[in-house]
Design a protein around this motif. Structure first.
Motif, PDB file in Angstrom:
ATOM      1  N   ASP B   9       0.967  -1.315   0.203  1.00  0.00           N
ATOM      2  CA  ASP B   9       0.020  -0.075   0.123  1.00  0.00           C
ATOM      3  C   ASP B   9       0.672   1.610  -0.002  1.00  0.00           C
ATOM      4  O   ASP B   9       0.665   2.204  -0.633  1.00  0.00           O
ATOM      5  N   GLU B  34       0.957   2.376  -3.357  1.00  0.00           N
ATOM      6  CA  GLU B  34       0.476   1.193  -4.547  1.00  0.00           C
ATOM      7  C   GLU B  34       1.107   0.830  -6.035  1.00  0.00           C
ATOM      8  O   GLU B  34       1.879   1.466  -6.676  1.00  0.00           O
ATOM      9  N   LYS B 125      -0.065  -6.138   1.737  1.00  0.00           N
ATOM     10  CA  LYS B 125      -1.219  -6.274   0.595  1.00  0.00           C
ATOM     11  C   LYS B 125      -2.021  -7.660   1.386  1.00  0.00           C
ATOM     12  O   LYS B 125      -2.781  -6.992   2.176  1.00  0.00           O
TER      13      LYS B 125
END
Ligand SMILES: [Mg+2]
Lengths: 153, 153
Positions: B9, B34, B125
């Protein structure tokens, strides 16, 4: 056994999905602050003498925890640290034993479940002793003695 | 070369202190969201053919990035992944070359400085492909061919 020890502001995890070797557990998420996170890969060579491996691993972990003045320890299974892993059965036994013994000597312990995909967040403090890696073997005492002899000669 | 690839993330870091082998740089902190975080240990065996090692590493990283549909890549030096490290000089050259080549093919790249103690925060993640480890060698093509032959026979 391979250990990666991270002096952390926090470690939190959440199990997302089982693998085929997932531990049966209700503890599917957790968070600890001001902790030593111990990413752990139990290796094939650890299977022959679990008792000694656990003792040598705990000696190292406790030495680091004392040095950092940390009373919170996260035991986090981390297969990616080795390409020569123990069987899932032995790995699970050893990780559970590590948790139990650390609790017995007074540490607060959070153990992340074995064999689950997990999301995690970690914050590494970044001072010179905040990241350490260790290879734990059955004969560390012997090796340490040899190294001591070498450095004295 | 050892790689630990984390679909994240976010990854953020802040250099806290120089080691003796610290890279001279002004980029002492950074954050990317990301992203694919590529923890990287350049190994002794990589010194003999840097060009091929970089190519094979990039092939792997790009394969994973495409698979995850990620356009942001963090190249993060991580010595703790190996006990057989390349010289700091070669490691630095290879990491810089990886950054350059990934940028050339269109990725947004954040490279954390080599040889500094760093604090960092990461959020993994947790889906099944969000943590992968890879051993990169000079002769991966050859090995892949051999494995292909084996699996076909
Ligand atoms: Mg998100």
């Amino acid at each position: 056994m391979k250990l990666l020890l991270i002096h952390s502001d926090y470690l939190e995890f959440k199990a997302t999905e089982k693998t085929k070797i997932a531990e049966d557990t209700d503890r599917l998420e957790g968070k600890m602050e001001e902790c030593l996170t111990v990413f752990t890969a139990v290796e094939k060579g650890d299977e022959k003498n679990q008792e000694i491996i656990v003792k040598n691993a705990l000696d190292e972990i406790i030495k680091v925890a004392k040095n950092l003045k940390v009373n919170n320890i996260v035991v986090y299974p981390y297969a990616h640290l080795s390409s020569d892993l123990a069987s899932p059965k032995v790995a699970k036994e050893i990780l559970i034993e590590m948790e139990k013994r650390l609790k017995e000597v007074g540490y607060n312990v959070l153990r992340a479940p074995f064999g689950w995909y997990k999301s995690f967040k970690i914050s590494c403090k970044g001072h010179p002793l905040s990241e350490l890696s260790r290879k734990i073997t059955c004969d560390m005492k012997e090796r340490d003695e040899k190294e001591k002899e070498k450095s004295e000669s």
